[in-house]
Every structure is written in structure tokens, then in C-alpha cells.
Design an enzyme around this catalytic site. Structure first.
Site, mmCIF file in Angstrom:
data_model
loop_
_atom_site.group_PDB
_atom_site.id
_atom_site.type_symbol
_atom_site.label_atom_id
_atom_site.label_comp_id
_atom_site.label_asym_id
_atom_site.label_seq_id
_atom_site.Cartn_x
_atom_site.Cartn_y
_atom_site.Cartn_z
ATOM 1 N N TYR A 14 -8.531 6.371 16.377
ATOM 2 C CA TYR A 14 -7.866 6.676 15.174
ATOM 3 C C TYR A 14 -7.391 8.292 15.056
ATOM 4 O O TYR A 14 -6.446 8.889 14.929
ATOM 5 C CB TYR A 14 -8.450 6.215 13.967
ATOM 6 N N GLY A 69 0.881 -1.311 0.012
ATOM 7 C CA GLY A 69 0.123 0.037 -0.137
ATOM 8 C C GLY A 69 0.790 1.341 -0.014
ATOM 9 O O GLY A 69 1.863 1.239 -0.781
ATOM 10 N N ILE A 70 0.466 2.351 0.812
ATOM 11 C CA ILE A 70 1.059 3.477 0.900
ATOM 12 C C ILE A 70 2.449 3.351 1.165
ATOM 13 O O ILE A 70 3.409 4.045 0.482
ATOM 14 C CB ILE A 70 0.413 4.658 1.655
ATOM 15 N N ASP A 122 8.077 -4.027 8.700
ATOM 16 C CA ASP A 122 6.553 -4.425 8.687
ATOM 17 C C ASP A 122 6.564 -5.628 9.777
ATOM 18 O O ASP A 122 7.582 -6.198 10.201
ATOM 19 C CB ASP A 122 5.987 -4.772 7.561
ATOM 20 N N THR A 151 -6.931 2.833 -1.923
ATOM 21 C CA THR A 151 -6.032 1.688 -1.342
ATOM 22 C C THR A 151 -6.936 0.545 -1.268
ATOM 23 O O THR A 151 -8.170 0.696 -1.482
ATOM 24 C CB THR A 151 -5.272 1.971 0.088
ATOM 25 N N ASN A 184 -13.578 12.294 13.153
ATOM 26 C CA ASN A 184 -14.454 11.181 12.381
ATOM 27 C C ASN A 184 -15.115 10.460 13.252
ATOM 28 O O ASN A 184 -14.776 9.798 14.083
ATOM 29 C CB ASN A 184 -13.581 10.522 11.391
ATOM 30 N N ALA A 212 -19.038 4.189 22.151
ATOM 31 C CA ALA A 212 -20.007 3.142 23.073
ATOM 32 C C ALA A 212 -19.788 1.810 22.900
ATOM 33 O O ALA A 212 -19.796 1.167 23.795
ATOM 34 C CB ALA A 212 -21.709 3.712 22.941
ATOM 35 N N LYS A 242 -3.999 10.246 15.548
ATOM 36 C CA LYS A 242 -3.354 10.868 14.533
ATOM 37 C C LYS A 242 -3.385 12.665 14.801
ATOM 38 O O LYS A 242 -2.607 13.258 14.196
ATOM 39 C CB LYS A 242 -4.348 10.852 13.085
ATOM 40 N N ASN A 277 5.193 5.357 8.917
ATOM 41 C CA ASN A 277 3.791 5.140 8.298
ATOM 42 C C ASN A 277 3.056 4.209 8.787
ATOM 43 O O ASN A 277 1.829 4.094 8.635
ATOM 44 C CB ASN A 277 4.217 4.817 6.666
#
Lengths: 470, 470
Positions: free
Chosen positions: B376, B243-244, B263, B411, B370, B321, B380, B311
């Protein structure tokens, strides 16, 4: 001016239809009304390791007369609340019947010094969010990242922003979520800001990050009455004849201010009528005229002024390839340069008194840019620069300068937007609806409050946590 | 991975159908290819009063071998260009046939000191925007507002942001618009950044504000070759198997770096395969393991490392919840805390060499929040705090730290999003399409560049100017 979808889906038939079709059902937001209690319901308190702000919160809860319950993360709260003579209990995890019984969730994250210590935030909101009622309030408290002693602490405090904004988007049901960073030493200056964020006055303010710093200026904080905090203050509001400006004038007057409304000579009748209702003073000036700053200064000179709200603004939308030079220049001049000239005249002559307040009106377009609004967005981005650049200069005189940045507000102007674009603008925020002029006005009243002396140099969006941003 | 709508509307039949139905027609973005000239077409130059950066721009234009035309606002450009031996002409207002002939529009606004001086920006873009071709480039140059001597100058410079973001939203056709603030004294350090923003490498980077400061650190800027700027450098990339991450490794290797890909052990085969193609080194570690920092440090110790790209990251989406404690903790730990531990180990042991580069990967979710991503978004947002807090600490060693914040990138992960949500995410940006992993990788390569020594503490979105923001 009128969101007929919002009204429809909150009617018995509309609600059934929306449910069966899976349509969004925006909540009817609870707004401040003088005939209803401003603070109501239970506050649940949570905390991370070694919280520093619980004592300030106990003073706040005492002052506004709410009842609190302590989440297990905030073990220190019960003995502290008892010492303050507060009614308090323990939060019981959301079992049957507890849904909707909480009015606010407050989490003191000020003691978190490392990303590995963020877990209690999950525990608290995991346990409590479902028990938060419609139009409930979430406030996360932290320390300003840029003032943290170590990069690890700065990082953990900055992380709170991602959490708070996500909670605002997740909670729905008219719930707001905001993050307040309290500078060390500013603990005694938080009440006006927390009253605002816990009150129905902040109905359309969500996803915001506000910093409370140590109050500046030599003068002692003036005494005030929480019911009439602006009593004895004089407030200038530009563009006050109609719309958002008239609403600002009205809210400031309701909080006790004497309002001096300014608008262009062609709006004189509307201005006179608005000011008469508020026992205010009407001044018909074109703020963009070269002589306006001196004229305004002369008109205010004798008694001075405490609050200046730069609300007047215009739009002349066109793509830049089609925009005339005059359309560019007039928007920049009225929305930005005129404010600079007026402020400078009032400041130089000492007409804006020490401890005063300057409040600009930016826009979501000034933050995010907008096609067809290169002129408007430039002027409104300039307002942000004005606030950020002047705040340190004015600090010694105890004058604060801030701006609000409205999102989609239901006005005569937005009523003219074509339906599909208007609907998109209205729904693309966490409240799934546009705001009302009073939402902008109440936010300005908080910034104008004598208790907001520690809030300066900031841009507060009044946008229902619009998706659109920079 | 595949935007079939984009392919369809760019086919002859699809284009006709889209036109007749009024559907959006996203442009096929021109991306960097080694077999095509990187810099092509005419650059139009504009300027406000007393521009300070024209000399630096003349050096740049000479270096990249482009041809320039001067707009009437930049009267100083022609004699200056002549002194540099540049081919240059005068921009003729868009009459018949001139449409699309320009490749880039550069406006030097560095001398603007007051909001009343903003008019030349209107004049320049009014005259030139229609002549800018598909996938053209707009760059506005200014001075960092916070470093301006007067509030008036700060305000005017800050206003540029509203203009640039509006231009990006208005221009369409794959055109990017970015704002670069050049600190006084940093004029000689702009080339790597301007090469990036003028190149097809920045195809999906628009609406961004970047600051170039004075290069830090005692060491002299190392010599490098513009075609292989990372030759002789060693770069660690976490999450490099696919991926990225694999794209980042590939782009850094193409620019001459020796890549050490990390990785998790379960991805060892993919990692080995990716690294073999790049003549890189594969290290199978779980970065979240307590012993990982020491293991990585030991593996790199002998030769050290120049570039660290954090990355690796995971998502475990649920509303708070319903989110388990484990889902919260693992996302925070892998996406944020592990990076802190690894950086600290590499920095303490001096394994990351002076003049090095640390590059984090934040996210639009970390900026805007989000729903379903409290964990997440918190991690971030923490990456942003990490960058901002570490930048001043690393300055003395000449190490920069920055982050990219991807928007919607095509992706395997985004291919799993349900179609309607995926379509909304793809189209809600100025490019009306998702980005490619290589867009993130190229942005990281610019930040890793030896010529980017003056770029630190910054978050650069790779989002096609997504509507979504904070």
C-alpha cells in the site's frame, strides 16, 4: 544520557519480564568500534529489471571485503561477482537455520521504469527479510525520480520511498532501511555513502532518502585513506565544548582531522579540555557577536579550513503567547543568522577551501514543528533553507553543504525532560530508543568525507526513523 | 465512523470528568454547512517588512465580506483597506474580554528577505494567538523559497515552515495553521485557495504548505459562480459507491458538477443508489481490467470530462515475509498502475479537456511508510511521484494534477481497527481526533475548483496535522 529501560530489558531477568508482559524490547544497537571489523556477515543482492548499479556494487563489495549471495531476482550478479573475483553464492530461501545469517540486503531498483515492474522488490524482501540478522542493513538503490526521462519511470522510482520506509518500520531488531538514489554518471562516487549505510556507524539512521549526484567542482577528487579519510583536513566545529559538539569533534579527529573547536567564553575550560584530548585548537568566541565572523576568519586565515560544522545552538522554549522578544531573537540569531554570517565571511575570503564541506544541524522540530518551540523550529527550518539555497551556489567550487536533523538524542538536555514525555520521545521510532551523540557525529563525518563529494543540498535525519515528521 | 470519546468529552458530564482527570478534550470541529455563513468573525492582519500581498488580501477580504483589524506590524493595512472600502480597525492587544473574538490570523511574510527580519512574526502571533477563537484559522503567506533571488531570502522564507507547523501544534482548540507560498505574478490567483483555508471546509487540514503558481495554459480562466463553482463541469470519481468516494461525489455535485461515479460491478447497487441521489451517472467497471481505460474513455467520449478523481483503492495488509505475490500485485495495480493507464488513455484521446483537473489519493502511509503495508505504501508513494512527474507535462494544457493524502479518517475501514490502535491513530494529531470523509472531499473540491489553476504538482495532507510523517 542513560536509557535504563533499554539496559533493563536486555538483562536476562528484564528480557524474561518484558516477554511475559508483552513490553517492547529495544535492541542494543551495534555501534562502530575500532577494535571490531566494520563490515561483517553476508550481503544478499537483489535486482529489478536491467539493473544499472550492480557493477558499482561489485566494486564496493570488493573494497569492503564482504561476501555476497545472489537472490534469484539478481541473476546477473553471479557472473559479475566472478569477474570481480568475489566469493559469492546463491541465496537459499529461508528454511531452517538460515534465520539471522545475513548482514545486509541490497536491492538495485535502478532499472525499473514502470509501476508494473515493481514486483521483484516484493519477491526479494519477502524471501530475505527474515534471514537478516539483528542490526542488519537494508539499502534500496534507485535513480533520482526528478531526473527520470518519463513520468512512468519517475513514478516507479518515487514509489521506492514508500517501500523503504515501510521496511524500516516493519523490520525492527535494530535493522535500518534507507533509499539511495544514484544519479546517472555518479556510479563511481557511491562508496563513501554505502560504506556509511552498511557500517555500524549509521546505527541510528533509518528511513532516509539520500541522493548521490555527479561530483561537482573542477578539482580532482583528493586521494585519501579509508581508515583516516580526514587526514590533513582542518575542521571547525562550533559548540564543541560538550555534548554532541564534543562528540563531533572527537569523531572527526579520530578520522584524522585537525579540529578547531569554538565555544562561548564561559565554556572555555571545557572547550580547552576537549580540544587538548584531540590535539585540537580551542577558540573561545561568542558566534553571535557582530565581530565573530571576522574574528573566526582571522583565526583560520593562515591555513584555511576544509570542514565547517555549525553545531552550536540554543533552545528557549515557551508558547508564543508567553515568549519574550529576546527569547525569539536570540534563538533565531544563534541557530541561524550567525551561521549565515560566518559562512559568508569564510566563503568571501576563500578561507573555506574549494572542495570543502559545510554541515548544519537542523532538527526534527525544524521539519515537523513543535509546540513551545516556534523560535527553535523556525531557526531549524531556516537551516534546511540555508542548505537547499546554498548548494547550487557552492557547486562550482566543489563545496558541499548538507545538514543532519537529529531526533531524540540522549544528552544532558534531553535528560532534563520529564520522564513520561522523555519515554514517549525515546520509544516513538523504529529503534524504540533514543540515539547517542556519536550517531549524529558519525553522520556528520560521512558528510564531511572526501568521498561524499556527490552528496549536497540534503537533510539527513538521525532519528531512528522517528514516527514524527512533516 | 463514530468517535464516542469525542462525543462524550463534549457532553456536560464528560467535559467535567475530562477536566478533573486531565484528559484531552478534542474540539468539535466546525464544518461547512450550507445553512450557516461560511466566513465569519474578524480577521487580524499582520505583516513583515515590505509585504507584497496585502493588496491581494484586501481583494479577498472584500470578496468574502469579512471585517479586518490591523496588527501594529501591518501599518499599511488601514489605508489600503480604506481604499478598498473595507470596514477595518486596529488590533488591540489581548486584554480582558478580547479572548476568542478573532476568526483568523493572516500574516504576510512575503517581503522578508533575511533571517534577521523574522521578528514581526513573533510579535504578531505573540499578541494575537490568544484572541483567536475555537476552530480559528492561521495562514502565513510567503514567497516560494526555491524562486527567491538570494540564499538569504530563500532561507528566511523556508524558515516560515517551522513556525507555521509549530503554531498548528501549539494552538489546539480546533485551530488550523497553514503556509501558502504565492509565486510572484500569481497574486490574482489566490482567492480559491484562501477561501478554502479560511472556511470550515478545511476543518481537518493543518500544518500544510501549499504553493500557488502562475496559472498555466493558454485558455483564459473560465467564469464561475463562487456558490456553484463546478456548474457545467463533468467529474469522474472512481470508487464512488461508498465511503470517501461517495462523499467526494456528493461534495462535487453540491458545487454543481455532474458526477460520473465508477465502481466495481459487485458494488453496482450501492453505486446506482449514490449516483441517483446526486443526479449523477453510474459506470460499473473494474478499473484494473485491461480493457477499462478504453471502456471509460468510450463512455466519456461524447462530452469529455473536466475533473478526474482517482479515489478507488484497496489494502491487503501483511508483513512482507507473509505477503503473497498476488496481494502485492493487486494493490500496486489498483492503487497506482490503473490510474496511470486511465489518465494516459483520457489524455491521449483529449477526453480530459484543457483546463482540467486530475486528483489522486495518496496516504500518510505513502509519505511515512507503515508496517504491514509495504504494498500500500509503495503504491501511495507512487501516487506522489505520479503527481510530481505529470504536473510539468500537463502545464501547457492548463491541466493541474494534485493529490490529497488522508491521515486517520473515520470510515468503515478504520472502524475495524482494534480499539487501542484506533485510539492512538485518532488522537496523534493536532485536532486529537480522526477526520471525516467530507474533509477529504472538501479538499478535493478545492483542488478541482476553476480558481485553483495555479495549484499543481502538490500533495496536501488531510490529517489534522498528524504527528506521523516522513
Amino acid at each position: 544520557m542513560n536509557d535504563s529501560y533499554l539496559n533493563f530489558v536486555n538483562s536476562p531477568f528484564g528480557a524474561r519480564l518484558a516477554r511475559s508482559l508483552g513490553l517492547p524490547k529495544p535492541e542494543v544497537l551495534q555501534r562502530y568500534r575500532a577494535d571490531r571489523p566494520e563490515f561483517d556477515g553476508l550481503i544478499a543482492i537483489g535486482a529489478g529489471r536491467e539493473p544499472h548499479l550492480l557493477d558499482a556494487l561489485a566494486n564496493l563489495v570488493t573494497s569492503i571485503g564482504m561476501t555476497s549471495v545472489a537472490h534469484e531476482s539478481a541473476g546477473l550478479w553471479v557472473p559479475l561477482a566472478n569477474r570481480h573475483g568475489l566469493l559469492t553464492g546463491r541465496f537459499e530461501a529461508a528454511e531452517s537455520g538460515s534465520q539471522g545469517k545475513l548482514g545486509a540486503l541490497l536491492f538495485d531498483a535502478s532499472g525499473i521504469e514502470d509501476s508494473s515492474q515493481l514486483e521483484p522488490l516484493h519477491g526479494f524482501f519477502h524471501d530475505t527479510l527474515r534471514s537478516l540478522g539483528k542490526c542488519g542493513r537494508i539499502v534500496v538503490l534507485g535513480r533520482p525520480p526528478e531526473a527520470c526521462a518519463s513520468p512512468r519511470q519517475w513514478t516507479a522510482q518515487r514509489a521506492l520511498e514508500g517501500l523503504t520506509r515501510s521496511l524500516g518500520k516493519e523490520a525492527r531488531r535494530g535493522i535500518t532501511a534507507n533509499l539511495v538514489y544514484v544519479e546517472q554518471g555518479a556510479e563511481n562516487g557511491i562508496e563513501a555513502t554505502f560504506r556509511f549505510f552498511l557500517s555500524p556507524r549509521s546505527a541510528y539512521v533509518s528511513g532516509q532518502v539520500v541522493r548521490i549526484g555527479i561530483r561537482a567542482g573542477a578539482a580532482a577528487s583528493p586521494a585519501f585513506d579509508w581508515n583516516q579519510p580526514l587526514a590533513g583536513r582542518r575542521a571547525v566545529v562550533t559548540g564543541a565544548a560538550r555534548g554532541i559538539g564534543a562528540s563531533i569533534a572527537s569523531v572527526l579527529a579520530a578520522q584524522g582531522a585537525h579540529v578547531i573547536g569554538i565555544d562561548i567564553p564561559s565554556a572555555r575550560d571545557a572547550l580547552d579540555s576537549t580540544m587538548r584530548q584531540l590535539n585540537g585548537t580551542a577558540l573561545a568566541f561568542d558566534i553571535a557577536a557582530p565581530e565573530a565572523p571576522a574574528q573566526i576568519a582571522a583565526a583560520l586565515d593562515e591555513q584555511g579550513v576544509d570542514i565547517v560544522v555549525h553545531n552550536a545552538g540554543i533552545t528557549k522554549d515557551k508558547t508564543i503567547a508567553k515568549m519574550t522578544d529576546a527569547a525569539w531573537q536570540s534563538v533565531i540569531d544563534i541557530n541561524l543568522s550567525a551561521q549565515e554570517r560566518i559562512d559568508d565571511a569564510l566563503l568571501a575570503a576563500g578561507i573555506l577551501r574549494d572542495g570543502g564541506r559545510i554541515i548544519g544541524v537542523s532538527s526534527i522540530s525544524g521539519i515537523a514543528g513543535n509546540p513551545g518551540q516556534t523560535n527553535y523550529a523556525t531557526s531549524k527550518a531556516g537551516v534546511i533553507g540555508r542548505v537547499q539555497s546554498m548548494a547550487p551556489h557552492l557547486r562550482a567550487r566543489g563545496i558541499t553543504i548538507n545538514a543532519v536533523a537529529p531526533g531524540f538524542i540522549e544528552t544532558q538536555m534531553t535528560a532534563k525532560i520529564p520522564l513520561t514525555i522523555r519515554e514517549a520521545g525515546r520509544r516513538m521510532n523504529s529503534m524504540s530508543q533514543g540515539g547517542q551523540p556519536v550517531d549524529v557525529a558519525q553522520t556528520i563525518a560521512w558528510l564531511a568525507h572526501p568521498g561524499s563529494a556527490g552528496v549536497s543540498g540534503q537533510i539527513v535525519r538521525v532519528c531512528g526513523q522517528s514516527l514524527i515528521g512533516a
